[in-house]
Enzyme design. Structure first.
Site, PDB file in Angstrom:
ATOM      1  N   HIS A 102       0.919  -1.627  -0.026  1.00 13.20           N
ATOM      2  CA  HIS A 102      -0.252  -0.165   0.454  1.00 13.20           C
ATOM      3  C   HIS A 102       1.196   1.011   0.013  1.00 13.20           C
ATOM      4  O   HIS A 102       2.243   1.247   0.473  1.00 13.20           O
ATOM      5  CB  HIS A 102      -0.629  -0.112   1.189  1.00 13.20           C
ATOM      6  N   GLU A 171      -4.644   2.390  -6.881  1.00 13.26           N
ATOM      7  CA  GLU A 171      -4.816   3.421  -6.253  1.00 13.26           C
ATOM      8  C   GLU A 171      -3.363   4.219  -6.735  1.00 13.26           C
ATOM      9  O   GLU A 171      -2.950   4.486  -6.293  1.00 13.26           O
ATOM     10  CB  GLU A 171      -4.427   3.033  -4.810  1.00 13.26           C
TER      11      GLU A 171
HETATM   12  O1  LIG Z   1      -6.356   3.276   0.308  1.00 13.63           O
HETATM   13  C1  LIG Z   1      -7.200   3.072   0.360  1.00 13.63           C
HETATM   14  C2  LIG Z   1      -7.707   1.593   0.242  1.00 13.63           C
HETATM   15  O2  LIG Z   1      -7.057   0.674   1.777  1.00 13.63           O
HETATM   16  C3  LIG Z   1      -8.505   4.217  -0.386  1.00 13.63           C
HETATM   17  O3  LIG Z   1      -8.959   4.592   1.026  1.00 13.63           O
HETATM   18  P1  LIG Z   1      -9.699   6.056   0.810  1.00 13.63           P
HETATM   19  O4  LIG Z   1     -10.687   5.279   0.218  1.00 13.63           O
HETATM   20  O5  LIG Z   1     -10.433   6.397   2.598  1.00 13.63           O
HETATM   21  O6  LIG Z   1      -9.203   6.896   0.156  1.00 13.63           O
END
Ligand SMILES: O=C(CO)COP(=O)(O)O
Length: 258
Positions: A102, A171
């Protein structure tokens, strides 16, 4: 069923307390225990609590198809690593997924490509499905993002992850913790580009995360394999509504023969 399952997952990061996690899991378990699309595998659901809440989450979801996993594992199999948790223990407990790489782990805990690759490999070795987080650090074009993300996938999975179930969570770093997700066009272009890159792995799903919430999956209309949720699914009702969207989307695309 010809189509890929739609994947809906959530990480609580470190937002939730213990009792709050258990309450959330029990609420969602009640809502999804008899959910047709979850029961027949059209929608795959996973929940990633903090380590101490994994066991009660497993208990809350026992007897349902909802999978529980962890937000992290250590990048060695076992040994003198005080305070760390091995993939083997997670698998032994009944976890089925583990998050790897992450953006917050990279930024705050110094995880680099080598560590992410070691974690992905250990997850696969233990039979855990890695939720491999990838994404560009800075806002740019979709083509630039695809280029950067392809490199991250290749570095993390190498040959090992090419024929194993993996969840690729796209992400973009700049969309995490923001007020709104990336644009629909950007998400669709990057996820489609990454799906193409992974075409030789039929067990790979490409899902989107970063300020995702209810309505986004519907608006993306089949351009992604699912969502990785955070803050905007802290309300269990919001999480269940995204699962319902996934079920509706799967149904409409199947009936249209997509
Ligand atoms: O990093 C995320 C999921 O692990 C996304 O987080 P948010 O949706 O709170 O921005």
């Amino acid at each position: 069923m010809t189509q890929h399952p739609i994947v809906v997952g959530i990480s609580f990061k470190m937002y939730f307390g213990y009792a709050q996690t258990v309450d959330w899991c029990r609420h969602v378990a009640r809502q999804l225990a008899n959910h047709a699309a979850v029961l027949d595998g059209r929608v795959c659901v996973f929940v990633l609590p903090s380590f101490p809440a994994i066991l009660p989450a497993l208990e809350a979801f026992a007897g349902t198809p909802v999978a529980v996993g962890a937000q992290n594992l250590y990048h060695s199999a076992n040994g003198a690593y005080t305070g760390e948790v091995s993939g083997a223990m997670l698998a032994e407990m009944g976890c089925r997924y583990v998050e790897v790489g992450h953006a917050e782990r990279r930024r705050l805990f110094g995880e680099n490509d080598d560590i992410v690759a070691a974690k992905a490999q250990l997850a696969l070795d233990e039979g855990l499905t890695p939720v491999l987080c990838i994404g560009e650090a800075d806002r740019g074009s979709a083509d630039e993002a695809i280029e950067e993300c392809r490199g991250q996938i290749d570095s993390a999975l190498g040959a090992a992850g090419r024929d194993r179930p993996v969840v690729i969570a796209y992400e973009p770093h700049w969309a995490i913790g923001a007020s709104a997700p990336a644009s629909l066009d950007h998400i669709a272009a990057v996820c489609q580009g990454l799906r193409g890159h992974l075409r030789d792995n039929p067990s790979a799903s490409v899902i989107y995360g970063g300020s995702a919430g209810p309505d986004l999956l519907t608006r993306l209309a089949g351009q992604v394999d699912g969502l990785f949720l955070g803050r905007f699914a802290h309300d269990p009702t919001a999480f269940v509504s995204v699962v319902n969207e996934a079920a509706a989307l799967h149904h409409s695309s199947t009936t249209q023969g997509i």
